[in-house]
Scaffold this motif. Structure first.
Motif, PDB file in Angstrom:
ATOM      1  N   LEU A 193       0.836  -1.190   0.000  1.00 26.54           N
ATOM      2  CA  LEU A 193       0.000   0.000   0.000  1.00 26.54           C
ATOM      3  C   LEU A 193       0.876   1.246   0.000  1.00 26.54           C
ATOM      4  CD1 LEU A 193      -2.536  -1.164   2.745  1.00 26.54           C
ATOM      5  CD2 LEU A 193      -2.881  -1.206   0.272  1.00 26.54           C
TER       6      LEU A 193
ATOM      7  N   GLU B 227       0.454   5.515   0.170  1.00 21.86           N
ATOM      8  CA  GLU B 227      -0.396   6.694   0.313  1.00 21.86           C
ATOM      9  C   GLU B 227       0.196   7.872  -0.452  1.00 21.86           C
ATOM     10  OE1 GLU B 227      -0.238   4.649   4.435  1.00 21.86           O
ATOM     11  OE2 GLU B 227       1.135   5.223   2.834  1.00 21.86           O
TER      12      GLU B 227
ATOM     13  N   CYS C 296      -4.780   5.828  -1.637  1.00 19.68           N
ATOM     14  CA  CYS C 296      -4.073   4.631  -1.179  1.00 19.68           C
ATOM     15  C   CYS C 296      -4.042   3.681  -2.373  1.00 19.68           C
ATOM     16  CB  CYS C 296      -4.792   4.010   0.006  1.00 19.68           C
ATOM     17  SG  CYS C 296      -4.090   2.442   0.585  1.00 19.68           S
TER      18      CYS C 296
ATOM     19  N   TRP D 204      -8.319   3.726   6.983  1.00 18.41           N
ATOM     20  CA  TRP D 204      -7.448   4.895   7.151  1.00 18.41           C
ATOM     21  C   TRP D 204      -7.294   5.166   8.637  1.00 18.41           C
ATOM     22  CZ3 TRP D 204      -4.532   7.453   3.674  1.00 18.41           C
ATOM     23  CH2 TRP D 204      -4.812   7.277   2.320  1.00 18.41           C
TER      24      TRP D 204
ATOM     25  N   THR E 205      -7.423   1.434  -5.938  1.00 20.91           N
ATOM     26  CA  THR E 205      -7.237   2.667  -5.179  1.00 20.91           C
ATOM     27  C   THR E 205      -8.374   2.872  -4.185  1.00 20.91           C
ATOM     28  OG1 THR E 205      -6.096   3.699  -7.043  1.00 20.91           O
ATOM     29  CG2 THR E 205      -6.946   5.168  -5.355  1.00 20.91           C
TER      30      THR E 205
ATOM     31  N   TYR F 264      -2.318   7.022   7.512  1.00 20.47           N
ATOM     32  CA  TYR F 264      -1.905   5.722   7.001  1.00 20.47           C
ATOM     33  C   TYR F 264      -3.109   4.972   6.449  1.00 20.47           C
ATOM     34  CZ  TYR F 264       2.102   6.436  10.164  1.00 20.47           C
ATOM     35  OH  TYR F 264       3.204   6.933  10.821  1.00 20.47           O
ATOM     36  N   CYS F 265      -2.898   4.232   5.366  1.00 22.08           N
ATOM     37  CA  CYS F 265      -3.913   3.272   4.958  1.00 22.08           C
ATOM     38  C   CYS F 265      -3.392   1.877   5.302  1.00 22.08           C
ATOM     39  CB  CYS F 265      -4.273   3.398   3.488  1.00 22.08           C
ATOM     40  SG  CYS F 265      -2.985   3.011   2.304  1.00 22.08           S
TER      41      CYS F 265
ATOM     42  N   TRP G 198       0.362  -2.274   5.830  1.00 15.90           N
ATOM     43  CA  TRP G 198       0.367  -0.832   6.086  1.00 15.90           C
ATOM     44  C   TRP G 198       1.177  -0.087   5.032  1.00 15.90           C
ATOM     45  CZ3 TRP G 198      -2.117   1.745  10.068  1.00 15.90           C
ATOM     46  CH2 TRP G 198      -2.719   0.945  11.034  1.00 15.90           C
ATOM     47  N   GLY G 199       0.718   1.110   4.720  1.00 16.00           N
ATOM     48  CA  GLY G 199       1.523   2.001   3.914  1.00 16.00           C
ATOM     49  C   GLY G 199       2.496   2.766   4.785  1.00 16.00           C
TER      50      GLY G 199
END
Length: 122
Positions: free
Chosen positions: A4, A6, A22, A36, A78, A95-96, A112-113
């Protein structure tokens, strides 16, 4: 693995809007809920919004009700967090994260991004 990334953060004046994206790669995003989260300096990470694999959304933060919305486009891989009427207290790293189902607990998310900074200031 679900990767991911962002984007879309930045500096905005109070009352302004930002659109966070994302972008997913790796595993098919279709089967994952995407949440999110945000973390302000000195505060715990908190859930904001989540969208399930079927497109249903859940709001975890009363402070963003009526101002933030979440949507997904599986064809484009997305998820979008649209933030309107921004306030200084929305300042945080956003964070996404990916999970099988939506949850307000960040421990429930395996993917996690890296996060994107949102600063709301005049």
């Amino acid at each position: 693995q679900l990767q991911l990334v962002e984007s879309g953060g930045g500096l905005v004046q109070p009352g302004g809007s930002l659109r966070l994206s994302c972008a997913a790669s790796g595993f098919t995003m279709d089967y994952y809920a995407i949440g999110w989260f945000r973390q302000a300096p000195g505060k715990e990470r908190e859930g904001v919004l989540c969208i399930s694999s079927s497109g249903g959304s859940t709001n975890y933060a009363d402070s963003v009700k009526g101002r933030f919305t979440i949507s997904r486009d599986n064809a484009k891989k997305t998820v979008i967090l649209q933030m309107n009427s921004l306030k200084p207290e929305d300042t945080a790293i956003y964070y996404c994260a990916g999970s099988r189902i939506c949850s307000s607990r960040y421990a429930a998310y395996a993917y996690w991004g890296q996060g994107t900074q949102v600063t709301v200031s005049s």
